[in-house]
Design an enzyme around this catalytic site. Structure first.
Site, PDB file in Angstrom:
ATOM      1  NE  ARG A 164      43.589  53.520  60.886  1.00 51.20           N
ATOM      2  CZ  ARG A 164      43.809  54.268  61.960  1.00 51.20           C
ATOM      3  NH1 ARG A 164      43.522  53.811  63.154  1.00 51.20           N
ATOM      4  NH2 ARG A 164      44.349  55.459  61.834  1.00 51.20           N
ATOM      5  CE  LYS A 191      37.719  39.570  44.457  1.00 47.33           C
ATOM      6  NZ  LYS A 191      37.694  39.414  42.986  1.00 47.33           N
ATOM      7  CD  GLU A 206      28.121  36.016  39.230  1.00 51.41           C
ATOM      8  OE1 GLU A 206      29.108  35.363  38.823  1.00 51.41           O
ATOM      9  OE2 GLU A 206      28.097  37.265  39.286  1.00 51.41           O
ATOM     10  CE  LYS A 213      33.051  34.279  46.141  1.00 52.07           C
ATOM     11  NZ  LYS A 213      32.339  35.485  45.803  1.00 52.07           N
ATOM     12  CD  GLU A 251      40.938  38.341  41.926  1.00 55.99           C
ATOM     13  OE1 GLU A 251      39.830  38.185  42.448  1.00 55.99           O
ATOM     14  OE2 GLU A 251      41.150  39.092  40.987  1.00 55.99           O
ATOM     15  NE  ARG A 280      37.925  36.060  45.894  1.00 57.22           N
ATOM     16  CZ  ARG A 280      37.394  36.517  47.004  1.00 57.22           C
ATOM     17  NH1 ARG A 280      38.079  36.488  48.117  1.00 57.22           N
ATOM     18  NH2 ARG A 280      36.180  37.001  47.019  1.00 57.22           N
ATOM     19  CG  ASN A 336      37.370  38.116  38.373  1.00 62.47           C
ATOM     20  OD1 ASN A 336      36.423  38.736  38.822  1.00 62.47           O
ATOM     21  ND2 ASN A 336      38.544  38.076  38.970  1.00 62.47           N
ATOM     22  CG  HIS A 343      32.800  38.624  36.320  1.00 63.66           C
ATOM     23  ND1 HIS A 343      32.375  37.316  36.171  1.00 63.66           N
ATOM     24  CD2 HIS A 343      32.066  39.133  37.351  1.00 63.66           C
ATOM     25  CE1 HIS A 343      31.431  37.058  37.073  1.00 63.66           C
ATOM     26  NE2 HIS A 343      31.223  38.135  37.794  1.00 63.66           N
ATOM     27  CG  HIS A 400      32.812  43.782  35.742  1.00 64.96           C
ATOM     28  ND1 HIS A 400      33.906  43.577  36.549  1.00 64.96           N
ATOM     29  CD2 HIS A 400      31.751  43.302  36.436  1.00 64.96           C
ATOM     30  CE1 HIS A 400      33.518  43.002  37.683  1.00 64.96           C
ATOM     31  NE2 HIS A 400      32.215  42.826  37.642  1.00 64.96           N
ATOM     32  CG  HIS A 434      26.740  41.506  38.443  1.00 66.59           C
ATOM     33  ND1 HIS A 434      27.884  42.175  38.058  1.00 66.59           N
ATOM     34  CD2 HIS A 434      27.153  40.296  38.911  1.00 66.59           C
ATOM     35  CE1 HIS A 434      28.939  41.410  38.291  1.00 66.59           C
ATOM     36  NE2 HIS A 434      28.531  40.268  38.820  1.00 66.59           N
TER      37      HIS A 434
END
Ligand SMILES: NC(=O)c1ccc[n+]([C@@H]2O[C@H](COP(=O)([O-])OP(=O)(O)OC[C@H]3O[C@@H](n4cnc5c(N)ncnc54)[C@H](O)[C@@H]3O)[C@@H](O)[C@H]2O)c1
Length: 370
Positions: A125, A147, A189, A231, A241, A249, A253, A256, A260, A272
């Site tokens: 956990r 993330k 990025e 960032k 987010e 946040r 993206n 993206h 993606h 990427h």
């Protein structure tokens, strides 16, 4: 490599942590982790390429700081960001009886960071997690913000968790050994951060593109530091987010949604960052037509991407219906509508919601040459 070491703090209350940026910091990995962690055992997750260059130094450093270390080495590449690979790491942790206090260190690029972070978020956990990013992509973006994810066959990053690191150690000297294509891909990025933060950073890129591509140590150091600050600011304002109507946040993206889709459809052909570069070109076109972004900003952004030797037109053979299908799996979608982060101006982003429509089709067609 000459550069000053620096620390950027990500202020998230009890989950706050420092990002250490500098040259040669890999040798200080152990003591840096020791300063925030009193466990005895450590697991380093890395990939085969990174291991060949840096595993030995990382292990020596953590052992010097009194940890007993085990290294788990995965095959390089996006296909390792899978539940099957996570399972392999869980098996390694079980075999070594790693417990709740024992940190997992990601030594590598965004693939290793996302995968090892996902395992750290879920093993028992949640166990302490350390990022040691070794690519431009992960120093500029993936190594900060918590993330973590693995991919599902229907789309990228669909299985994941938020799990902040306890410390981030960025040794910018490790960027020396990156393949040119990997080095450049991560710069997309940085262009993204420039566009979402304002003209100052965009101008800095325009003035320093040659030094950046030449891996000039002081340019690289400034590049990474400025990106970490941007960032950190975004993550501090909206860690998970969570804001529904404000972009929050999700501004990270930008580029993206289509990016993606291109990355998934290319089945490993596109890095990427290359896919994000193409996705930003789509988002810039939509920003001009739907949000009133000045055409000059779009022109400058595309010129900068080209100057950094990033793609602005796809050479792969994409089908537009496949791109729409892949975009329909995007996590940002709400009520079956596509959601794009677009720009009204530099540093000024907003949501754009739409179905399959001509305007999006035309922006994609320009990039895929259909
Ligand atoms: N979590 C986030 O916030 C976030 C943000 C951006 C991107 N990402 C994810 O990051 C991933 C892409 O990361 P990436 O571009 O770093 O790819 P990557 O991790 O696959 O690394 C690229 C290549 O470089 C090699 N490599 C890494 N460091 C090296 C070094 N110092 N010297 C020589 N070779 C080295 C790797 O083995 C690999 O072959 C994607 O899966 C993307 O979704 C995550």
């Amino acid at each position: 490599m000459q550069c000053n070491n620096a620390i950027v703090t990500v202020d998230l209350g009890p989950r706050s942590y420092d990002i250490h940026v500098g040259a040669g910091l890999l040798d200080a990995l152990g003591p840096t982790i020791r300063s925030v962690c009193d466990a005895d055992q450590i697991t380093i997750v890395t990939d085969k390429n990174v291991a060949a260059h840096y595993s030995k130094r990382a292990v020596e450093s953590v052992e010097t700081a009194g940890f007993s270390a085990k290294t788990i080495t995965i095959p390089p590449g996006e296909s390792s960001k899978s539940l099957a690979m996570a399972q392999r790491i869980y098996d390694g942790l079980a075999e070594r009886r790693r417990g709740r206090r024992d940190p997992i260190v990601a030594l590598g690029g965004g693939v290793v960071g996302d995968l090892a972070g996902f395992v750290a978020a879920t093993w028992m956990r949640g166990v302490p997690f350390v990022q040691c990013p070794t690519t431009t992509e992960s120093m500029i973006d993936a190594g900060v913000g918590g993330k973590t994810a693995v991919n599902h066959e229907s789309g990228k990053n669909l299985i994941g968790a938020f799990h902040q690191p306890i410390v981030v150690v960025m040794d910018i000297e490790t960027a020396r050994t990156l393949e040119d294509r990997d080095f450049r891909a991560g710069l997309a990025e940085s262009v993204k951060h420039a566009l979402i933060s304002g003209d100052d950073f965009l101008q800095w890129h325009e003035a320093n593109a040659t030094r950046i591509l030449g891996r000039d140590p002081s340019a690289l150091s400034e590049l990474v530091l400025r990106n970490c600050r941007i960032k950190a600011d975004v993550v501090q304002a909206d860690e998970r987010e969570s804001t529904a109507d404000e972009v929050g946040r999700a501004v990270l993206n930008f580029g993206h949604t289509a990016g993606h889709a291109f990355e998934t459809l290319s089945q490993g052909e596109l890095r990427h960052g290359e896919a994000v570069s193409l996705g930003m070109v789509v988002a810039l076109a939509l920003s001009v037509s739907e949000m009133g972004l000045a055409a000059d900003v779009r022109r400058r952004a595309e010129l900068l991407l080209e100057a950094l030797q990033l793609p602005i037109r796809s050479t792969a053979d994409f089908d537009i219906d496949d791109v729409f299908r892949a975009m329909s799996q995007d996590k940002k979608n709400v009520a079956n509508q596509l959601r794009f982060v677009l720009l009204k101006g530099l540093g000024d982003a907003a949501w754009y919601r739409t179905g399959v429509c001509r305007v999006v089709a035309s922006a994609i067609a320009d990039v895929i040459g259909r």
